[in-house]
Design a protein around this motif. Structure first.
Motif, PDB file in Angstrom:
ATOM      1  N   PHE A  93      41.845  76.036  32.750  1.00  0.00           N
ATOM      2  CA  PHE A  93      41.638  77.424  32.480  1.00  0.00           C
ATOM      3  C   PHE A  93      40.479  77.612  31.803  1.00  0.00           C
ATOM      4  CE2 PHE A  93      42.344  81.386  30.217  1.00  0.00           C
ATOM      5  CZ  PHE A  93      42.707  82.332  31.266  1.00  0.00           C
ATOM      6  N   LEU A  94      40.103  77.022  30.696  1.00  0.00           N
ATOM      7  CA  LEU A  94      38.834  77.166  30.344  1.00  0.00           C
ATOM      8  C   LEU A  94      37.537  77.069  31.045  1.00  0.00           C
ATOM      9  CD1 LEU A  94      39.469  75.577  26.791  1.00  0.00           C
ATOM     10  CD2 LEU A  94      39.227  77.986  27.187  1.00  0.00           C
ATOM     11  N   ASP A  95      37.556  75.964  32.054  1.00  0.00           N
ATOM     12  CA  ASP A  95      36.647  75.713  33.031  1.00  0.00           C
ATOM     13  C   ASP A  95      36.505  76.628  33.904  1.00  0.00           C
ATOM     14  OD1 ASP A  95      36.034  72.986  32.152  1.00  0.00           O
ATOM     15  OD2 ASP A  95      37.402  72.193  33.289  1.00  0.00           O
ATOM     16  N   GLN A  96      37.673  77.459  34.241  1.00  0.00           N
ATOM     17  CA  GLN A  96      37.541  78.541  35.080  1.00  0.00           C
ATOM     18  C   GLN A  96      37.228  79.867  34.621  1.00  0.00           C
ATOM     19  OE1 GLN A  96      41.577  79.565  36.681  1.00  0.00           O
ATOM     20  NE2 GLN A  96      40.875  81.748  37.288  1.00  0.00           N
ATOM     21  N   VAL A  97      37.567  80.079  33.354  1.00  0.00           N
ATOM     22  CA  VAL A  97      36.863  81.203  32.717  1.00  0.00           C
ATOM     23  C   VAL A  97      35.619  81.283  32.131  1.00  0.00           C
ATOM     24  CG1 VAL A  97      37.491  82.967  30.778  1.00  0.00           C
ATOM     25  CG2 VAL A  97      39.377  82.170  32.353  1.00  0.00           C
ATOM     26  N   GLU A  98      35.393  80.150  31.540  1.00  0.00           N
ATOM     27  CA  GLU A  98      34.036  79.787  30.870  1.00  0.00           C
ATOM     28  C   GLU A  98      33.695  80.773  29.858  1.00  0.00           C
ATOM     29  OE1 GLU A  98      30.998  79.727  33.752  1.00  0.00           O
ATOM     30  OE2 GLU A  98      31.519  77.658  34.369  1.00  0.00           O
ATOM     31  N   PRO A  99      34.530  80.773  28.785  1.00  0.00           N
ATOM     32  CA  PRO A  99      34.414  81.781  27.717  1.00  0.00           C
ATOM     33  C   PRO A  99      33.307  81.465  26.814  1.00  0.00           C
ATOM     34  CG  PRO A  99      36.356  80.336  27.114  1.00  0.00           C
ATOM     35  CD  PRO A  99      35.845  79.998  28.684  1.00  0.00           C
ATOM     36  N   GLU A 100      32.759  82.782  25.971  1.00  0.00           N
ATOM     37  CA  GLU A 100      31.728  82.413  25.081  1.00  0.00           C
ATOM     38  C   GLU A 100      32.399  82.040  23.823  1.00  0.00           C
ATOM     39  OE1 GLU A 100      29.457  85.821  24.506  1.00  0.00           O
ATOM     40  OE2 GLU A 100      29.252  86.035  26.639  1.00  0.00           O
ATOM     41  N   VAL A 101      33.861  82.512  23.556  1.00  0.00           N
ATOM     42  CA  VAL A 101      34.404  82.178  22.217  1.00  0.00           C
ATOM     43  C   VAL A 101      36.029  81.759  22.563  1.00  0.00           C
ATOM     44  CG1 VAL A 101      35.185  83.272  20.056  1.00  0.00           C
ATOM     45  CG2 VAL A 101      33.060  83.764  21.205  1.00  0.00           C
ATOM     46  N   VAL A 102      36.465  80.663  21.825  1.00  0.00           N
ATOM     47  CA  VAL A 102      37.705  80.405  22.060  1.00  0.00           C
ATOM     48  C   VAL A 102      38.198  80.458  20.474  1.00  0.00           C
ATOM     49  CG1 VAL A 102      39.334  78.385  22.519  1.00  0.00           C
ATOM     50  CG2 VAL A 102      37.116  78.402  23.645  1.00  0.00           C
ATOM     51  N   LEU A 103      39.288  81.312  20.521  1.00  0.00           N
ATOM     52  CA  LEU A 103      40.084  81.583  19.198  1.00  0.00           C
ATOM     53  C   LEU A 103      41.323  81.142  19.033  1.00  0.00           C
ATOM     54  CD1 LEU A 103      39.351  85.485  18.984  1.00  0.00           C
ATOM     55  CD2 LEU A 103      37.958  83.788  17.990  1.00  0.00           C
ATOM     56  N   ILE A 104      41.548  80.138  18.213  1.00  0.00           N
ATOM     57  CA  ILE A 104      42.755  79.077  18.166  1.00  0.00           C
ATOM     58  C   ILE A 104      43.665  79.462  16.885  1.00  0.00           C
ATOM     59  CG2 ILE A 104      43.405  76.667  18.145  1.00  0.00           C
ATOM     60  CD1 ILE A 104      40.571  76.281  18.989  1.00  0.00           C
ATOM     61  N   VAL A 138      31.715  79.153  21.012  1.00  0.00           N
ATOM     62  CA  VAL A 138      32.147  79.233  19.809  1.00  0.00           C
ATOM     63  C   VAL A 138      33.639  78.900  19.573  1.00  0.00           C
ATOM     64  CG1 VAL A 138      32.274  80.683  17.784  1.00  0.00           C
ATOM     65  CG2 VAL A 138      30.153  80.614  19.185  1.00  0.00           C
ATOM     66  N   ALA A 139      34.150  77.982  18.744  1.00  0.00           N
ATOM     67  CA  ALA A 139      35.438  77.939  18.629  1.00  0.00           C
ATOM     68  C   ALA A 139      35.724  78.272  17.162  1.00  0.00           C
ATOM     69  CB  ALA A 139      35.906  76.386  18.664  1.00  0.00           C
ATOM     70  N   GLU A 140      37.047  79.035  17.152  1.00  0.00           N
ATOM     71  CA  GLU A 140      37.382  79.422  15.626  1.00  0.00           C
ATOM     72  C   GLU A 140      38.886  79.738  15.343  1.00  0.00           C
ATOM     73  OE1 GLU A 140      35.353  83.372  14.618  1.00  0.00           O
ATOM     74  OE2 GLU A 140      33.485  82.593  14.550  1.00  0.00           O
ATOM     75  N   TRP A 141      39.292  79.070  14.218  1.00  0.00           N
ATOM     76  CA  TRP A 141      40.679  79.570  13.821  1.00  0.00           C
ATOM     77  C   TRP A 141      40.962  80.874  13.509  1.00  0.00           C
ATOM     78  CZ3 TRP A 141      43.092  75.234  15.163  1.00  0.00           C
ATOM     79  CH2 TRP A 141      42.392  73.843  14.986  1.00  0.00           C
ATOM     80  N   ILE A 142      42.007  81.473  13.838  1.00  0.00           N
ATOM     81  CA  ILE A 142      42.306  82.767  13.644  1.00  0.00           C
ATOM     82  C   ILE A 142      43.597  82.985  13.049  1.00  0.00           C
ATOM     83  CG2 ILE A 142      40.773  83.547  15.644  1.00  0.00           C
ATOM     84  CD1 ILE A 142      43.442  84.070  17.154  1.00  0.00           C
ATOM     85  N   ASP A 143      44.426  82.080  12.307  1.00  0.00           N
ATOM     86  CA  ASP A 143      45.839  82.399  11.746  1.00  0.00           C
ATOM     87  C   ASP A 143      45.324  82.614  10.300  1.00  0.00           C
ATOM     88  OD1 ASP A 143      48.243  82.691  11.150  1.00  0.00           O
ATOM     89  OD2 ASP A 143      48.928  80.838  12.108  1.00  0.00           O
TER      90      ASP A 143
END
Length: 792
Positions: A27-38, A97-102
Motif C-alpha cells: 500500500f505504501l508503494d502505491q500511495v508513496e506518502p510523504e509522512v507515515v504516522l504510526i 518521514v515516520a513518526e509515532w502518534i500515540d
C-alpha cells in the motif's frame, strides 16, 4: 479541517501480523506518502533512526521507565514482520518521514499509576487488532520501588473472548487464531485485506463491551492521535500524502466524526517524568507461553509466513514448516524420512482445501506434523513443534544505541569478562574456579573467574535475572561455583530500572547495599549482607556491614540469629584468600558472636516442638564454627554449654538428645557416661514424649556410633515394652520420625541388634520388622497421622 483529516489514508492492522506488514508495504508503494504516522509512543521519535539501522536485528522493544521511585515500565515489542516495523523501514528506504502518534510515555505511565492497575499486554480488543500498544510490566517489590509480581492483567468482560470465539465457530473453525489466519493472514488481495481489516475493527467497536477504564483510555488515545494527524496537516503536509498505521480497532475513529484533543485537554492529563531506551527482545517473550503474546503465540512460525509472503510463494510455508519439524526430530536422534515430510505437506494442504482455505493454517500444519512426523503422537513431536513455532531468536542492537549508562556498563563487563557468548535465550551452565590461574599471562586473566563471580553476585543483589547460582558439586570448597546463565527481556528491564540506583552495575549494587544496611535491625540479615558484599567484591560495603553487625551483636541474646551470624561471618573469613582480601579483621567479631551465641544456647532450648527445626540448624551452624575455628574461639565454652543442655531435664528433650549426639561425635562423652544417660532417659517411668523425644534427638546424627552400641538397643526395647498403650502411641510419634530418616542398610543393622536381644536369627528379625502391616496396625497409623503435636 474535517474534510482534510478525512482524506488521510488510514491502514488498520493487527499487531505482529505478517500479512498486515506485507499488505502495508504494498500500500505504501502505491500511495508513496510523504509522512507515515504510526501508533506508538509519540516521544519515541528519536529512537526511530536506531530502530532502522542496518545492524539492528529485530525482535527489539522500546522500553519506557519512570526516572524516579517507584519505578514503572512500559514495553513495546516489535518483530521484523510487525506492520509498525515495516512502516518504519519503508519510510527509511524511501526518504519519507515516520513518526509515532500515540500518547507519550509520561502520560501512559501516569495513567498506570493513577489506576493502581496492572495492565495486560493489551486489552483484549487491542490484542487481536492493534498496532504496537504498551505492554506494562511492574516487577518484584523492593525497598526502593513500587512494583507488583509477575505478568500483569486488566480486568475485561468475559464477553470479549467469547465474541472472538463466536467469530471462529460461525466460520467453522476450532479457535479464533485459526479463523484470523485463514481469513486474514492468507488473504493475498491488497484492497480486500485493507477493507476487511477496517470493517472488522469497526464491527468490534460496535459489538464490544469495554470496561470503563479501557473505554476511557481508548477515547483519550484516539483523540490524541487525531490531534497528531491534524498537527501534521497544519504543518503543510497534504492529507493525501499521509498514511496513518493504527490498530484496526482505532482505524474508524480517526476521521472527522470526533474532534482532536484540545490544548486544554492535553494539559489536563497527568504525567510522570520518564525516559526511553531500546532493548533487544526475544521470540520466546513474544509467544503466549511467556505471558506477553499480544496475539502472536508462534513468532518463529509467523517469521516463516513473512518470508513466504516476501518471496511471493505462500504455498512454500507448509513445506518449510514440516521440513523444519522433521529436521529437529532428526537432530534429537529420531529419524524421519523425506517421504513422511512430503506426505505431511500433502495432508496439511488437503485439510486446508476442505476448509476452503488458500493455504494450510498453523493448526492444519500441527495436525499434519503430528500424524506423519509424530506417527499420531503429539508428545513425540511436541518439542520440535515448539522450536519451529516459538524459536529462540533474540534481537540485537548495535553498540552504543540508545542505551542507559548501566546498560553500556553491562555490555562492557560482558566483553571484559568474555561472557558475550552467554547472552542468549538458551540456558547455559558455567563453572567457575575462583583460584588464581598461574598459567595466565596477565593479572586480569589470572583472576577471570573471580571477577566473573563478583559480577554475577552483583547482578543477583540487583535482582537482574541473568545469572542464577547453583550449589557447587564440591560443597566443602570455597573456590568452586556453578551458574545458570540465560538472557531474557526481564533481565534488560531490571537492568534499566537499576540505573536509578547507580550509573554502573558496581555503583548500583553498592547503593542497594547502603539502603538495605540503613534500615537493617536484624543481626542475621546484617551478617548476610557482610557475606553478600564479600561475594560481590565490595570491600567498603562489607566493612560498613561488619560495623553494623558488631553493634547489633553486642546487644543481642537471640541464639539462632547469633549462630547464623557467626556462621555467615566464618564463611567470609574462609573466603578471604580465594577472594583476594584480608579477612583477619573479621576474626575478632567471629569470636565475639560465637561467645554470645554459646551463652544463649541453654535459655533458647526451652522451646516447643515448632521451634526445634530452627534450633537444630542453629546448633549445627555454631558447631561448624567451633570445628572450623577450634584454635581461635572458646571451644571449651561451647562443649560446656552442650553438656549442660545434654544433661538437663527441663529443656526440649529433642535438643538435649541432639546435644548429646554432638558430644558423642566429638569424643567429649565417655561410653560409661553415655550408658548412664541412656539408662536415665529411656527407662520405665520416664514420660513417653520425654524419653522417645530424647532418643529422636540422639538419633539425628552419628548413627553408626549408635548402631555399634548393642546395649542402647536393648535399653530401647525394654523401655518400649514398659509403656502402656497410651504412652506407646505418644512415643510412636517420635520413634516413627526417628527411624524414618534411617536408610535400609541402617534399618537392617538395627534388626540384627534386636534379633540378638530377642534371641532370634537376624534374618527372622529383619523379616518381622519389614513385613506388611496388618489392618489394625494401618488403622493405628492413620490415627497417628492426626496426632496433635501442639499437645506435647
Amino acid at each position: 479541517m474535517s474534510e482534510s483529516i478525512d482524506m488521510v489514508h488510514v491502514f488498520g492492522v493487527r499487531h505482529l501480523s505478517p500479512s498486515g506488514a506485507w499488505h502495508l508495504r504494498r500500500f505504501l508503494d502505491q500511495v508513496e506518502p510523504e509522512v507515515v504516522l504510526i501508533e506508538g509512543l509519540s516521544d519515541a521519535n528519536d529512537l526511530i533512526p536506531d530502530m532502522t539501522r542496518k545492524d539492528t536485528e529485530p525482535p527489539i522493544a522500546i522500553l519506557a521507565y519512570t526516572d524516579e521511585m517507584p519505578v514503572r515500565t512500559l514495553v513495546y515489542p516489535i518483530a521484523r514482520y510487525s506492520p509498525e516495523y515495516q512502516a518504519l523501514a519503508w519510510a527509511s528506504e524511501n526518504n519519507a518521514v515516520a513518526e509515532w502518534i500515540d500518547l507519550p510515555s509520561d502520560i501512559f505511565l501516569a495513567l498506570q499509576a493513577e489506576t493502581h492497575l496492572e495492565r495486560a499486554p493489551l486489552p483484549a480488543h487491542e490484542e487481536e487488532t492493534a498496532a504496537t500498544t504498551p505492554k506494562d510490566i511492574e516487577a518484584e517489590p523492593s525497598a526502593d520501588s513500587e512494583k507488583s509480581e509477575g505478568a500483569t492483567r486488566l480486568e475485561s468482560p468475559s464477553e470479549r473472548s467469547s465474541l472472538y470465539e463466536r467469530f471462529a465457530r460461525q466460520a467453522g473453525e476450532s479457535d479464533y487464531e485459526t479463523y484470523w489466519e485463514r481469513n486474514f493472514e492468507h488473504n493475498l488481495s491488497d484492497e480486500s485485506y485493507r477493507l476487511a481489516a477496517f470493517e472488522f475493527g469497526r464491527g468490534l467497536r460496535e459489538l464490544d463491551q469495554d470496561t470503563p477504564h479501557a473505554a476511557a483510555e481508548n477515547l483519550v488515545r484516539e483523540a490524541f492521535m487525531r490531534r497528531r494527524i491534524q498537527e501534521t496537516i497544519d504543518a503543510g503536509v497534504r492529507p493525501d500524502q499521509i498514511v496513518a498505521v493504527v490498530g484496526a480497532y482505532h482505524a474508524s475513529a480517526l476521521g472527522s466524526d470526533l474532534p482532536p484533543m484540545s490544548d486544554h485537554e492535553l494539559a489536563s492529563l497527568a504525567r510522570r517524568t520518564s525516559k526511553l531506551t531500546l532493548m533487544p527482545y526475544s521470540y520466546f517473550k513474544l509467544s503466549s507461553q511467556s505471558g506477553y503474546g499480544a496475539g502472536n503465540h508462534a513468532p518463529a512460525y509467523f517469521e516463516l509466513l513473512w518470508q513466504s509472503l516476501e518471496e511471493g510463494d505462500l504455498q512454500s510455508l507448509s513445506t518449510r514448516y514440516v521440513s523444519l519439524v522433521a529436521r529437529h526430530m532428526r537432530d534429537s536422534g529420531t529419524h524421519r524420512s523425506t517421504a513422511e515430510v512430503i506426505e505431511g505437506v500433502r495432508l496439511a494442504r488437503t485439510m486446508s482445501a476442505l476448509k476452503g482455505g488458500h493455504a494450510p493454517t498453523l493448526a492444519d500444519l500441527q495436525d499434519a506434523a503430528t500424524t506423519l512426523i509424530g506417527h499420531g503422537q503429539r508428545i513425540a513431536v511436541g518439542e520440535s513443534l515448539a522450536k519451529v513455532e516459538v524459536g529462540t531468536a533474540i534481537g540485537r542492537l548495535p553498540k552504543g544505541v540508545s542505551q542507559t549508562s548501566i546498560q553500556d556498563d553491562f555490555e562492557r563487563e560482558l566483553h571484559r569478562l568474555r561472557l558475550e557468548k552467554y547472552r542468549g535465550t538458551v540456558q547455559q551452565t558455567i563453572g567457575l574456579d575462583l583460584r588464581e590461574n598461574r598459567r595466565a599471562k596477565s593479572a586480569e586473566a589470572a583472576f577471570l573467574d573471580l571477577h566473573r563471580s563478583s559480577f554475577f553476585h552483583r547482578l543477583r543483589i540487583l535482582e537482574i535475572p541473568f545469572a542464577v547460582p547453583e550449589k557447587s558439586r564440591q560443597e566443602s570448597t570455597t573456590w568452586a561455583e556453578t551458574w545458570k546463565i540465560q538472557w531474557s527481556p526481564e533481565s534488560e528491564i531490571a537492568l534499566v530500572e537499576a540505573v536509578l540506583l547507580g550509573e554502573t552495575v558496581e555503583l548500583a549494587t553498592a547503593y542497594k547495599f547502603k539502603n538495605k544496611l540503613d534500615g537493617c535491625t536484624s543481626i542475621a540479615t546484617t551478617a548476610e549482607l557482610v557475606y553478600d558484599a564479600c561475594q560481590c567484591g565490595l570491600m567498603k560495603s562489607m566493612e560498613s556491614a561488619r560495623r553494623r553487625l558488631q553493634e547489633l551483636g553486642a546487644t543481642s541474646s537471640q541464639f539462632d540469629a547469633l549462630a547464623a551470624a557467626a556462621w555467615q561471618l566464618s564463611l567470609v573469613v574462609r573466603y578471604g584468600d580465594v577472594r583476594q582480601f584480608d579477612a583477619e579483621p573479621l576474626v575478632p567479631l567471629v569470636q565475639e558472636l560465637f561467645v554470645h551465641a554459646a551463652m544463649a544456647l541453654f535459655a533458647a532450648s526451652n522451646c516447643d516442638e515448632r521451634s526445634v527445626k530452627g534450633m537444630i540448624q542453629a546448633i549445627d551452624s555454631l558447631n561448624k564454627v567451633a570445628l572450623e575455628f577450634h584454635d581461635r574461639i572458646d571451644e571449651p565454652l561451647w562443649l560446656e554449654r552442650l553438656r549442660q543442655l545434654s544433661e538437663s531435664d527441663d529443656r526440649n528433650p529433642i535438643l538435649s538428645g541432639y546435644a548429646c549426639a554432638i558430644l558423642l561425635e566429638r569424643g567429649a562423652i565417655e561410653n560409661d557416661d553415655l550408658s548412664r544417660e541412656v539408662s536415665r532417659r529411656i527407662s520405665p517411668g520416664v514420660p513417653a514424649d520425654m524419653g522417645a523425644g530424647w532418643f529422636e534427638g540422639l538419633a539425628r546424627r552419628n548413627r553408626y556410633a549408635l548402631l555399634a552400641r548393642q546395649s542402647l538397643w536393648e535399653q530401647l526395647a525394654e523401655y518400649i515394652a514398659s509403656l502402656d498403650e497410651d504412652e506407646f502411641r505418644r512415643a510412636l510419634v517420635f520413634l516413627r520420625r526417628s527411624f524414618g530418616a534411617f536408610n535400609s542398610r541402617e534399618k537392617r543393622h538395627i534388626a540384627e541388634n534386636l534379633g540378638e536381644y530377642w534371641g532370634v536369627h537376624e534374618d527372622v528379625a529383619s523379616d518381622m520388622l519389614e513385613k506388611p502391616l496388618t489392618n489394625e496396625e494401618e488403622k493405628s497409623l492413620e490415627d497417628l497421622n492426626e496426632f496433635d503435636f501442639d499437645d506435647l
